[in-house]
Design an enzyme around this catalytic site. Structure first.
Site, PDB file in Angstrom:
ATOM      1  N   ASP A 179       0.847  -1.203   0.000  1.00 35.64           N
ATOM      2  CA  ASP A 179       0.000   0.000   0.000  1.00 35.64           C
ATOM      3  C   ASP A 179       0.883   1.254   0.000  1.00 35.64           C
ATOM      4  OD1 ASP A 179       0.866  -0.194   2.598  1.00 35.64           O
ATOM      5  OD2 ASP A 179      -1.134  -0.082   3.508  1.00 35.64           O
ATOM      6  N   ASP A 223      -1.061  -6.091  -0.142  1.00 33.57           N
ATOM      7  CA  ASP A 223      -1.488  -5.463   1.117  1.00 33.57           C
ATOM      8  C   ASP A 223      -2.993  -5.271   1.117  1.00 33.57           C
ATOM      9  OD1 ASP A 223       0.654  -5.028   2.828  1.00 33.57           O
ATOM     10  OD2 ASP A 223       1.230  -3.144   1.876  1.00 33.57           O
ATOM     11  N   LYS A 236      -1.268  -9.383   2.942  1.00 35.29           N
ATOM     12  CA  LYS A 236      -0.536  -8.912   4.135  1.00 35.29           C
ATOM     13  C   LYS A 236      -1.440  -7.958   4.901  1.00 35.29           C
ATOM     14  CE  LYS A 236       3.220  -6.074   3.866  1.00 35.29           C
ATOM     15  NZ  LYS A 236       2.758  -4.845   4.532  1.00 35.29           N
ATOM     16  N   GLU A 261      -1.610  -5.497   8.550  1.00 31.35           N
ATOM     17  CA  GLU A 261      -0.844  -4.862   9.624  1.00 31.35           C
ATOM     18  C   GLU A 261      -1.572  -5.038  10.955  1.00 31.35           C
ATOM     19  OE1 GLU A 261      -0.056  -0.754   8.754  1.00 31.35           O
ATOM     20  OE2 GLU A 261       0.911  -1.212   6.834  1.00 31.35           O
ATOM     21  N   GLU A 268       8.963  -4.216  10.604  1.00 33.38           N
ATOM     22  CA  GLU A 268       9.431  -2.930  10.073  1.00 33.38           C
ATOM     23  C   GLU A 268       9.974  -2.049  11.188  1.00 33.38           C
ATOM     24  OE1 GLU A 268       6.715  -1.039   7.360  1.00 33.38           O
ATOM     25  OE2 GLU A 268       7.890   0.816   7.286  1.00 33.38           O
TER      26      GLU A 268
HETATM   27  O1  KIV Z   1       3.575  -1.134   1.650  1.00 37.49           O
HETATM   28  C1  KIV Z   1       4.762  -1.485   1.684  1.00 37.49           C
HETATM   29  O2  KIV Z   1       5.569  -1.191   0.800  1.00 37.49           O
HETATM   30  C2  KIV Z   1       5.186  -2.293   2.823  1.00 37.49           C
HETATM   31  C3  KIV Z   1       6.666  -2.523   2.974  1.00 37.49           C
HETATM   32  C4  KIV Z   1       7.311  -1.315   3.511  1.00 37.49           C
HETATM   33  C5  KIV Z   1       6.952  -3.716   3.791  1.00 37.49           C
HETATM   34  O3  KIV Z   1       4.391  -2.705   3.612  1.00 37.49           O
END
Ligand code: KIV
Length: 272
Positions: free
Chosen positions: A53, A92, A122, A124, A191
């Site tokens: 994202d 994401d 993914k 968070e 991160e």
């Molecule tokens: O959105 C993204 O690019 C990420 C990376 C920083 C791991 O989540």
């Protein structure tokens, strides 16, 4: 397959990533947001392509990752998937699409999987999203966790500085990683946390740990525009630049402008 360091040309699966960790083989992960870039990244031997994202910042010029929508992420992920043969493609879930409740989270997760062709998602967050992660996993969708600095929560953190320096936050991160791994997450992105905390997570959690600003881990991830030096406004300590695309592009575009204005382009051989 042409490319660099592609020891195994088979399609990368979540199972293979766990195998790579067991064999001590490091995992190379990079972001991509479009077809042409993803094709290059895949052929160059990257194991995991993240449709991050961070497209919100890199592609759209937003200050945070919050404004990017589900439809926009689906557009980017679908474009990336068309260019990829080998890498595992992880997309994401954008802000607001999985935080409300598990039912809505599963509905949005299914949409991304059906409409993009990506391999995994993914999300968070820690124990707060456990029910949703479980429900998405129950729907048969692989989930990668993301702990430490989680940019979708930037308004809560108030800063992009290193997370979990204090033991209390470190303990919470360790417990989140344990609980989410037990629930079935196949890997984690950590991160911007201290390298010593990453080692504690690796010692306790059996799945691959991919770091960004988190020291040595089972693999590393970077935002492609940053590592190629396309965006030279962003220079955190953890970023290694492998090219100066900002310079290369500025020079090439400047020469094109000069050639057009001087009537050097197009020449006789460049027309019908
Ligand atoms: O959105 C993204 O690019 C990420 C990376 C920083 C791991 O989540």
């Amino acid at each position: 397959m042409s490319g660099y360091l592609v020891e195994d040309p088979r399609k990368v699966t979540t199972h293979r990533l766990i195998e790579m960790k067991r064999m001590g083989k490091k995992i190379a992960m990079l972001t991509s947001y479009d077809y042409t870039t993803a094709k290059i990244v895949d052929a160059a031997g990257v194991d995991v392509i993240l449709v991050g994202d961070s497209a919100s910042n890199v592609m759209a010029g937003n200050v945070t990752t919050l404004p990017i929508t589900l439809d926009q992420m689906i557009y980017h992920a679908r474009s990336v998937c068309r260019g990829v043969k080998r890498a595992l493609v992880v997309c994401d879930m954008p802000f607001g699409t999985y935080q409300v409740n598990a039912t809505e989270g599963v509905r949005n997760a299914v949409r991304i999987m059906q409409e993009t062709g990506c391999d995994a998602l993914k999300l968070e967050g820690g124990v707060e999203i456990l029910d949703t992660v479980r429900a998405i996993l129950d729907a048969g969708i692989p989930v990668m966790g993301h702990l430490g600095l989680t940019p979708q929560s930037i308004n809560k953190f108030g800063t992009y500085t290193v997370r979990a320096r204090e033991e209390k936050e470190a303990e919470k991160l360790l417990s989140d990683a344990r609980v989410l791994a037990e629930a079935g997450c196949f890997a984690f992105v950590l991160e911007k946390i201290p390298a010593s905390l990453t080692q504690r997570v690796i010692a306790e959690v059996p799945v691959p740990i991919i770091g960004i600003g988190a020291g040595a881990a089972d693999g590393q991830v970077l935002v492609i525009d940053d590592m190629l030096g396309k965006n030279n406004d962003f220079s955190p300590k953890f970023l290694r630049r492998y090219a100066d695309l900002h310079g290369v592009m500025t020079d090439a575009i400047g020469r094109y402008v000069k050639d057009v204005k001087s009537c050097d382009f197009p020449n006789a051989g460049e027309q019908y």
